[in-house]
Design a protein around this motif. Structure first.
Motif, PDB file in Angstrom:
ATOM      1  N   SER A 160       0.832  -1.208   0.000  1.00  0.00           N
ATOM      2  CA  SER A 160       0.000   0.000   0.000  1.00  0.00           C
ATOM      3  C   SER A 160       0.863   1.252   0.000  1.00  0.00           C
ATOM      4  O   SER A 160       2.079   1.198   0.266  1.00  0.00           O
ATOM      5  N   VAL A 161       0.245   2.378  -0.301  1.00  0.00           N
ATOM      6  CA  VAL A 161       0.957   3.658  -0.367  1.00  0.00           C
ATOM      7  C   VAL A 161       0.958   4.302   1.019  1.00  0.00           C
ATOM      8  O   VAL A 161      -0.067   4.328   1.698  1.00  0.00           O
ATOM      9  N   ASP A 162       2.120   4.786   1.429  1.00  0.00           N
ATOM     10  CA  ASP A 162       2.239   5.554   2.677  1.00  0.00           C
ATOM     11  C   ASP A 162       3.101   6.772   2.369  1.00  0.00           C
ATOM     12  O   ASP A 162       4.295   6.650   2.125  1.00  0.00           O
ATOM     13  N   LYS A 163       2.472   7.941   2.352  1.00  0.00           N
ATOM     14  CA  LYS A 163       3.203   9.149   1.945  1.00  0.00           C
ATOM     15  C   LYS A 163       4.169   9.639   3.023  1.00  0.00           C
ATOM     16  O   LYS A 163       5.130  10.342   2.714  1.00  0.00           O
ATOM     17  N   ASP A 164       3.906   9.294   4.276  1.00  0.00           N
ATOM     18  CA  ASP A 164       4.720   9.839   5.371  1.00  0.00           C
ATOM     19  C   ASP A 164       5.896   8.946   5.765  1.00  0.00           C
ATOM     20  O   ASP A 164       7.012   9.420   5.904  1.00  0.00           O
ATOM     21  N   TYR A 165       5.643   7.656   5.961  1.00  0.00           N
ATOM     22  CA  TYR A 165       6.718   6.753   6.422  1.00  0.00           C
ATOM     23  C   TYR A 165       6.788   5.499   5.563  1.00  0.00           C
ATOM     24  O   TYR A 165       6.590   4.387   6.051  1.00  0.00           O
ATOM     25  N   PRO A 166       7.069   5.650   4.263  1.00  0.00           N
ATOM     26  CA  PRO A 166       7.081   4.465   3.395  1.00  0.00           C
ATOM     27  C   PRO A 166       8.319   3.594   3.637  1.00  0.00           C
ATOM     28  O   PRO A 166       9.359   4.086   4.072  1.00  0.00           O
ATOM     29  N   ASP A 167       8.173   2.303   3.338  1.00  0.00           N
ATOM     30  CA  ASP A 167       9.339   1.405   3.387  1.00  0.00           C
ATOM     31  C   ASP A 167      10.235   1.628   2.173  1.00  0.00           C
ATOM     32  O   ASP A 167      11.437   1.400   2.236  1.00  0.00           O
ATOM     33  N   LEU A 168       9.632   2.043   1.064  1.00  0.00           N
ATOM     34  CA  LEU A 168      10.412   2.281  -0.157  1.00  0.00           C
ATOM     35  C   LEU A 168       9.939   3.585  -0.799  1.00  0.00           C
ATOM     36  O   LEU A 168       8.742   3.776  -1.013  1.00  0.00           O
ATOM     37  N   ARG A 169      10.894   4.458  -1.086  1.00  0.00           N
ATOM     38  CA  ARG A 169      10.569   5.723  -1.757  1.00  0.00           C
ATOM     39  C   ARG A 169      11.117   5.628  -3.183  1.00  0.00           C
ATOM     40  O   ARG A 169      12.322   5.447  -3.366  1.00  0.00           O
ATOM     41  N   ILE A 170      10.224   5.738  -4.150  1.00  0.00           N
ATOM     42  CA  ILE A 170      10.593   5.561  -5.564  1.00  0.00           C
ATOM     43  C   ILE A 170      10.579   6.933  -6.238  1.00  0.00           C
ATOM     44  O   ILE A 170       9.687   7.745  -5.991  1.00  0.00           O
ATOM     45  N   ASN A 171      11.573   7.173  -7.083  1.00  0.00           N
ATOM     46  CA  ASN A 171      11.679   8.457  -7.767  1.00  0.00           C
ATOM     47  C   ASN A 171      11.569   8.222  -9.274  1.00  0.00           C
ATOM     48  O   ASN A 171      12.338   7.442  -9.837  1.00  0.00           O
ATOM     49  N   ILE A 172      10.609   8.888  -9.909  1.00  0.00           N
ATOM     50  CA  ILE A 172      10.457   8.773 -11.372  1.00  0.00           C
ATOM     51  C   ILE A 172      10.740  10.138 -11.990  1.00  0.00           C
ATOM     52  O   ILE A 172      10.178  11.151 -11.564  1.00  0.00           O
ATOM     53  N   HIS A 173      11.631  10.151 -12.988  1.00  0.00           N
ATOM     54  CA  HIS A 173      12.006  11.399 -13.647  1.00  0.00           C
ATOM     55  C   HIS A 173      11.730  11.236 -15.139  1.00  0.00           C
ATOM     56  O   HIS A 173      12.251  10.312 -15.776  1.00  0.00           O
ATOM     57  N   ILE A 174      10.904  12.123 -15.690  1.00  0.00           N
ATOM     58  CA  ILE A 174      10.589  12.039 -17.128  1.00  0.00           C
ATOM     59  C   ILE A 174      11.114  13.279 -17.831  1.00  0.00           C
ATOM     60  O   ILE A 174      10.770  14.410 -17.475  1.00  0.00           O
ATOM     61  N   ASP A 175      11.957  13.055 -18.838  1.00  0.00           N
ATOM     62  CA  ASP A 175      12.466  14.136 -19.681  1.00  0.00           C
ATOM     63  C   ASP A 175      12.105  13.782 -21.126  1.00  0.00           C
ATOM     64  O   ASP A 175      12.674  12.846 -21.687  1.00  0.00           O
ATOM     65  N   LYS A 176      11.149  14.493 -21.707  1.00  0.00           N
ATOM     66  CA  LYS A 176      10.578  14.178 -23.031  1.00  0.00           C
ATOM     67  C   LYS A 176      10.014  12.746 -22.986  1.00  0.00           C
ATOM     68  O   LYS A 176       9.076  12.501 -22.265  1.00  0.00           O
ATOM     69  N   ASP A 177      10.648  11.793 -23.745  1.00  0.00           N
ATOM     70  CA  ASP A 177      10.134  10.414 -23.696  1.00  0.00           C
ATOM     71  C   ASP A 177      11.048   9.492 -22.887  1.00  0.00           C
ATOM     72  O   ASP A 177      10.854   8.278 -22.852  1.00  0.00           O
ATOM     73  N   GLN A 178      12.068  10.050 -22.260  1.00  0.00           N
ATOM     74  CA  GLN A 178      13.033   9.256 -21.484  1.00  0.00           C
ATOM     75  C   GLN A 178      12.560   9.163 -20.028  1.00  0.00           C
ATOM     76  O   GLN A 178      12.357  10.188 -19.382  1.00  0.00           O
ATOM     77  N   ILE A 179      12.401   7.948 -19.557  1.00  0.00           N
ATOM     78  CA  ILE A 179      11.909   7.755 -18.183  1.00  0.00           C
ATOM     79  C   ILE A 179      12.966   7.028 -17.360  1.00  0.00           C
ATOM     80  O   ILE A 179      13.465   5.969 -17.748  1.00  0.00           O
ATOM     81  N   SER A 180      13.307   7.655 -16.254  1.00  0.00           N
ATOM     82  CA  SER A 180      14.302   7.078 -15.341  1.00  0.00           C
ATOM     83  C   SER A 180      13.603   6.733 -14.034  1.00  0.00           C
ATOM     84  O   SER A 180      12.875   7.551 -13.469  1.00  0.00           O
ATOM     85  N   VAL A 181      13.807   5.512 -13.569  1.00  0.00           N
ATOM     86  CA  VAL A 181      13.227   5.061 -12.293  1.00  0.00           C
ATOM     87  C   VAL A 181      14.379   4.839 -11.319  1.00  0.00           C
ATOM     88  O   VAL A 181      15.340   4.133 -11.639  1.00  0.00           O
TER      89      VAL A 181
END
Length: 387
Positions: free
Chosen positions: A131-152
């Protein structure tokens, strides 16, 4: 342990000093970008970078790159990652998204679609879902999109690294700890002399100056990092890294002083310095800078953050003129640096800065300026010797 690529995020103008910090720490393949520096290291180095770096805001570990121009492509790309490597179905996660693209307009939409892909993968495999937990997550994932390039990427830090853990009491608009450390490093502060912050507020610049002088890791007082909740968390290795960093702490043979004319600021600054276990190095007094003079022998290094008018209702012209007059008359042999977002007010200092560096304090464009106050007159300093 295998090496992998990481990205350290920072403020505009700090890329070069962050790259230098990483090189000194032992990072490989250090490359500067805009507001970021990429580098290579192993898991132990990831721990060390989070503990030690003074000018990094976050350290990300990229795990996957793909291209997409629509929501189906995004969903498919995120589904292509085996998320069970990084978390279990009973754990929590959150996704932070940054978007610079004509294909994807809203970061919230990208986060939602990516969340669906992750949750569906677990549900299909195990029948259960994280489930999603915005305050104390076990895993924080970062997604960066530049034009059509997606970095996870995985966020190794959690909360921004400026949250060092020592500052519990603050004044109006306190300076960010990473900004304070970056200003000190840009000013050339290395602990080889006396230091003064004559408008110290809640003591952030003083704390960062003391940690630089003694080579104390910037985030030693921090309560936790995101990687401590990861599946591959190695507590023993983390303790070894801390022990090795503690052995490199240096003695300091000069003074670090702070002044503020507000009793409330002095009291808060003392609390914060005590929280950081730095009170043996730093002394703070209730004084108005404009009524003070230099009290130490030899060169003095001064770095401060005067009020901008954004924060306090002051008569700007007179205030900045007083800064210039006090430096000129009472502080010979001093390198004085300060940051201001009031570029107009600099004209009233009445001294010519020897350096101006463009920075941002939050969203405000600012300048870090340097004034060199010579012992005796400048002309005498540069006059040819008489035979």
């Amino acid at each position: 342990m295998e090496n992998f690529k990481m990205i350290a995020k920072t403020f505009f103008g700090f890329e070069e000093i962050l790259a230098k910090e990483l090189q000194i720490l032992g990072a490989q393949d250090v490359e500067q970008g805009v507001r970021m520096v990429s580098f290579v290291g192993d898991k132990g180095f990831m721990y060390k970078a989070n503990l030690s770096l003074r000018t990094a805001l976050k350290i990300l570990k990229p795990i996957y790159y793909f291209r997409a121009t629509n929501e189906q492509g995004l969903y498919k790309g995120i589904s292509g990652i085996d998320w069970s490597q990084y978390m279990n179905s009973n754990q929590t996660f959150v996704i932070d998204t940054t978007v610079h693209s004509d294909y994807f307009k809203h970061s919230q939409f990208v986060s939602q679609k990516s969340k669906d892909a992750i949750v569906d993968q677990f549900r299909n495999k195990t029948g259960a879902r994280p489930s999603v937990d915005k305050d104390y997550p076990d895993l924080r994932i970062n997604i960066h999109i530049d034009k059509d390039q997606i970095s996870v990427a995985l966020d190794t830090s959690g909360n921004s690294l400026h949250q060092r853990g020592y500052r519990t009491a603050t004044n109006i608009a306190p300076i960010n700890e990473v900004l304070a450390a970056g200003m000190l490093l840009l000013s050339g502060w290395d602990g080889q002399g006396h230091f003064l912050d004559p408008m110290c507020g809640s003591g952030t610049i003083l704390a960062e100056a003391a940690m630089i002088a003694c080579n104390i890791p910037a985030n030693l007082n921090r309560k936790e990092f995101a990687f401590e909740k990861w599946k591959d968390w190695d507590n023993e290795l983390f303790d070894q890294i801390i022990d090795s960093l503690m052995k490199k702490i240096k003695e300091f043979h000069y003074t670090i002083q702070g002044y503020d004319k507000a009793p409330s600021a002095v009291s808060k600054a003392k609390d914060n310095i005590r929280n950081a276990n730095l009170d043996e190095y730093v002394s703070i007094a209730e004084k108005n800078f404009f009524d003070t003079e230099k009290t130490t022998q030899g060169p003095l290094h001064m770095v401060f953050n005067p009020p901008y008018g954004e924060r306090l209702d002051i008569e700007m012209e007179r205030f900045y003129k007083n800064i210039g007059d006090t430096l000129k008359q009472n502080y010979p042999g001093t390198n004085a640096w300060f940051i201001t977002a009031n570029l107009e007010a600099l004209k009233f200092v009445g001294l010519k800065p020897s350096r101006k560096i463009k920075l941002f304090n939050g969203s405000l464009e600012a300048r870090l300026v340097k004034y060199e106050m010579y012992e005796g007159s400048k002309r005498a300093k540069f006059a040819p010797p008489t035979s």
